[in-house]
Design a protein around this motif. Structure first.
Motif, PDB file in Angstrom:
ATOM      1  N   SER A  90       0.819  -1.201   0.000  1.00  0.00           N
ATOM      2  CA  SER A  90       0.000   0.000   0.000  1.00  0.00           C
ATOM      3  C   SER A  90       0.856   1.256   0.000  1.00  0.00           C
ATOM      4  CB  SER A  90      -0.933  -0.009   1.219  1.00  0.00           C
ATOM      5  OG  SER A  90      -1.658   1.195   1.327  1.00  0.00           O
ATOM      6  N   ALA A  91       1.925   1.254   0.814  1.00  0.00           N
ATOM      7  CA  ALA A  91       2.782   2.438   0.931  1.00  0.00           C
ATOM      8  C   ALA A  91       3.475   2.783  -0.376  1.00  0.00           C
ATOM      9  CB  ALA A  91       3.822   2.219   2.032  1.00  0.00           C
ATOM     10  N   ARG A  92       3.808   1.767  -1.179  1.00  0.00           N
ATOM     11  CA  ARG A  92       4.541   2.022  -2.421  1.00  0.00           C
ATOM     12  C   ARG A  92       3.703   1.759  -3.671  1.00  0.00           C
ATOM     13  NH1 ARG A  92       7.949   5.595  -1.676  1.00  0.00           N
ATOM     14  NH2 ARG A  92       8.758   5.104  -3.759  1.00  0.00           N
ATOM     15  N   GLY A  93       2.401   1.583  -3.515  1.00  0.00           N
ATOM     16  CA  GLY A  93       1.522   1.446  -4.670  1.00  0.00           C
ATOM     17  C   GLY A  93       1.829   0.243  -5.538  1.00  0.00           C
ATOM     18  N   VAL A  94       2.141  -0.888  -4.920  1.00  0.00           N
ATOM     19  CA  VAL A  94       2.521  -2.096  -5.669  1.00  0.00           C
ATOM     20  C   VAL A  94       1.317  -2.668  -6.402  1.00  0.00           C
ATOM     21  CG1 VAL A  94       3.432  -4.444  -5.471  1.00  0.00           C
ATOM     22  CG2 VAL A  94       4.370  -2.610  -4.051  1.00  0.00           C
ATOM     23  N   LYS A  95       1.550  -3.081  -7.675  1.00  0.00           N
ATOM     24  CA  LYS A  95       0.494  -3.657  -8.512  1.00  0.00           C
ATOM     25  C   LYS A  95       0.949  -5.013  -9.044  1.00  0.00           C
ATOM     26  CE  LYS A  95       0.569  -0.273 -11.432  1.00  0.00           C
ATOM     27  NZ  LYS A  95       1.724   0.444 -10.864  1.00  0.00           N
ATOM     28  N   ALA A  96      -0.021  -5.793  -9.511  1.00  0.00           N
ATOM     29  CA  ALA A  96       0.276  -7.146 -10.005  1.00  0.00           C
ATOM     30  C   ALA A  96       1.154  -7.130 -11.253  1.00  0.00           C
ATOM     31  CB  ALA A  96      -1.034  -7.886 -10.293  1.00  0.00           C
ATOM     32  N   ASP A  97       1.142  -6.045 -12.009  1.00  0.00           N
ATOM     33  CA  ASP A  97       1.967  -6.002 -13.215  1.00  0.00           C
ATOM     34  C   ASP A  97       3.349  -5.384 -12.976  1.00  0.00           C
ATOM     35  OD1 ASP A  97       1.127  -3.421 -12.829  1.00  0.00           O
ATOM     36  OD2 ASP A  97       0.326  -3.107 -14.845  1.00  0.00           O
ATOM     37  N   ASP A  98       3.697  -5.160 -11.697  1.00  0.00           N
ATOM     38  CA  ASP A  98       5.031  -4.659 -11.374  1.00  0.00           C
ATOM     39  C   ASP A  98       6.078  -5.756 -11.515  1.00  0.00           C
ATOM     40  OD1 ASP A  98       4.574  -1.967 -10.824  1.00  0.00           O
ATOM     41  OD2 ASP A  98       4.075  -2.331  -8.723  1.00  0.00           O
ATOM     42  N   VAL A  99       7.324  -5.337 -11.705  1.00  0.00           N
ATOM     43  CA  VAL A  99       8.458  -6.258 -11.779  1.00  0.00           C
ATOM     44  C   VAL A  99       9.419  -5.936 -10.633  1.00  0.00           C
ATOM     45  CG1 VAL A  99      10.417  -7.069 -13.152  1.00  0.00           C
ATOM     46  CG2 VAL A  99       8.264  -6.434 -14.285  1.00  0.00           C
ATOM     47  N   PHE A 100       9.694  -6.946  -9.798  1.00  0.00           N
ATOM     48  CA  PHE A 100      10.647  -6.829  -8.700  1.00  0.00           C
ATOM     49  C   PHE A 100      11.991  -7.406  -9.151  1.00  0.00           C
ATOM     50  CE2 PHE A 100       6.672  -6.453  -6.612  1.00  0.00           C
ATOM     51  CZ  PHE A 100       6.836  -6.042  -5.286  1.00  0.00           C
ATOM     52  N   VAL A 101      13.076  -6.706  -8.879  1.00  0.00           N
ATOM     53  CA  VAL A 101      14.421  -7.226  -9.126  1.00  0.00           C
ATOM     54  C   VAL A 101      15.211  -7.111  -7.830  1.00  0.00           C
ATOM     55  CG1 VAL A 101      16.613  -6.880 -10.331  1.00  0.00           C
ATOM     56  CG2 VAL A 101      14.451  -6.716 -11.588  1.00  0.00           C
ATOM     57  N   SER A 102      15.848  -8.217  -7.406  1.00  0.00           N
ATOM     58  CA  SER A 102      16.567  -8.198  -6.135  1.00  0.00           C
ATOM     59  C   SER A 102      17.776  -9.115  -6.144  1.00  0.00           C
ATOM     60  CB  SER A 102      15.628  -8.610  -4.994  1.00  0.00           C
ATOM     61  OG  SER A 102      16.322  -8.685  -3.760  1.00  0.00           O
ATOM     62  N   TRP A 103      18.851  -8.625  -5.527  1.00  0.00           N
ATOM     63  CA  TRP A 103      20.030  -9.457  -5.268  1.00  0.00           C
ATOM     64  C   TRP A 103      20.134  -9.769  -3.779  1.00  0.00           C
ATOM     65  CZ3 TRP A 103      23.214  -7.471  -1.616  1.00  0.00           C
ATOM     66  CH2 TRP A 103      23.139  -6.086  -1.377  1.00  0.00           C
ATOM     67  N   LEU A 104      19.239  -9.220  -2.954  1.00  0.00           N
ATOM     68  CA  LEU A 104      19.317  -9.379  -1.501  1.00  0.00           C
ATOM     69  C   LEU A 104      19.169 -10.849  -1.115  1.00  0.00           C
ATOM     70  CD1 LEU A 104      17.049  -6.342  -0.616  1.00  0.00           C
ATOM     71  CD2 LEU A 104      19.525  -6.486  -0.234  1.00  0.00           C
TER      72      LEU A 104
END
Length: 359
Positions: A90-104
């Motif tokens: 909610s805080a960052r307006g995440v949507k189902a069509d977003d793409v997450f990239v992470s090396w963590l």
């Protein structure tokens, strides 16, 4: 760790099974079975009924780093995880069509919950990199952001410095980071200077200032506690070092007295933050004290350690072990409890730590 959770089965990659078995045997954990993922699939073949857990059932035990003592197992429930995932989304307006990239690393809450479980819950695409790949070639993370047109990614303060130090202007000219709406910075104290360098360095690649999101959180609150509101660039404040050491927040008297702290944003939905003194009396804004947190994402305690649980939980409020202050309802982190010293019977913040925020 195994003793705390009474672990009887360890699921591991086949490449480390032999070494893991040796370590377990040497440490007195010889009765713990080690099984590979492929073996689990073979022996677990057939049908099974879907588990329907209750909200208060424990879903995972997240161990603290142990940097200040033995690692403690933090009990997290289904309610904890769903709460923090929904509040961050909610805080960052995440949507189902977003793409997450992470090396963590997935052994860390920011990697596991923030960039693996969150996209799973919202149905978004996730691209996971090896942490070692980032350490060897920090530019590989930047290239992945470009190649996959990433919308969300996460990074630490020290990793930003590493990425900037290893990136050349010609490489930046070939990047397009304009798709990012959330570059979340957390897990370490966040330097205002590093935030400014990050924005300045990657502005030619299309990085928007408002996409950079300093945040505050801890494992005992599942992950996020405060985040920079969507659409706001990262902020900071310049304050008097001498007054802060006395527990008060005011403007610096001169340049030598000045220290700058990053604004860590507002509490995420369903989370409350307050500042208290050592007797847990609530302090007004612009007073330095203990940071306490309350909400559905807060742990119910440590596994098998009731004494430690009583130390951190006080009538629903979690003692984070951190010190800071609120200014216009937004959080500023000053230091850890164990980094304070006493002057005339009063807590004073470590001068060394105040200097660290400027690097």
């Amino acid at each position: 760790v195994l003793a705390q959770v009474n672990g009887r089965l360890v699921i591991a990659d086949v490449s480390v099974m032999a070494r893991l078995s040796e370590v377990l045997h040497a440490g007195g954990g010889g009765s713990t079975q080690v099984m590979s993922v492929s073996e689990l699939a073979y022996y677990g073949g057939g049908t099974a009924s879907l588990c329907r857990p209750h909200a208060e059932d424990t879903v995972m035990v997240q161990f603290s780093s142990g940097s200040m003592g033995n690692p403690r197992g933090i009990l997290l429930t289904h309610r904890n995880l769903i709460s923090v995932i929904n509040s961050m989304s909610s805080a960052r307006g995440v949507k189902a069509d977003d793409v997450f990239v992470s090396w963590l690393p997935l052994s860390h809450d920011m990697g596991l919950i923030g960039f693996h479980l969150t996209p799973l819950v919202v149905g978004a695409r996730q691209v996971l990199m090896s942490p070692m790949e980032f350490l060897k070639r920090p530019t590989s993370w930047l290239k992945a952001l470009h190649d996959y047109k990433a919308n969300l990614t996460g990074v630490t303060n020290s990793a930003i410095k590493r990425a900037i130090a290893n990136t050349r202007p010609k490489f930046i000219e070939q990047l397009d980071l304009s798709s990012l709406h959330s570059l979340i910075v957390g897990a370490e104290p966040i330097s205002p200077r590093v935030m400014k360098r990050l924005i300045r360095t990657f502005k030619p690649a299309g990085l928007k200032p408002q996409s950079v999101c300093p945040a505050y959180g801890l494992a005992e609150a599942s992950l996020a506690v405060t985040m920079t509101p969507l659409g706001n660039p990262p902020g900071s404040g310049q304050f008097s070092r001498s007054k802060l050491a006395q527990g008060k927040v005011s403007r610096a008297l001169n340049s030598k007295d000045l220290v700058e702290f990053t604004n860590l944003g507002l509490p995420v939905r369903g989370t409350r933050v307050r500042i208290v003194d050592d007797a847990h009396h609530v302090l007004e804004e612009n007073m330095v004290g203990k940071i306490e947190v309350s909400g559905d994402s807060v742990t119910k305690g440590y596994i098998g350690d009731e004494a430690a649980t009583r130390e951190i939980l006080n009538h629903g409020w979690l003692d984070t072990g951190d010190r800071g202050f609120l200014r216009q309802s937004q959080l500023y982190f000053v230091g850890r409890d164990d980094e304070t010293f006493f002057v005339h019977g009063r807590n004073s913040v470590s001068y060394t730590h105040l200097r660290a925020h400027e690097t």
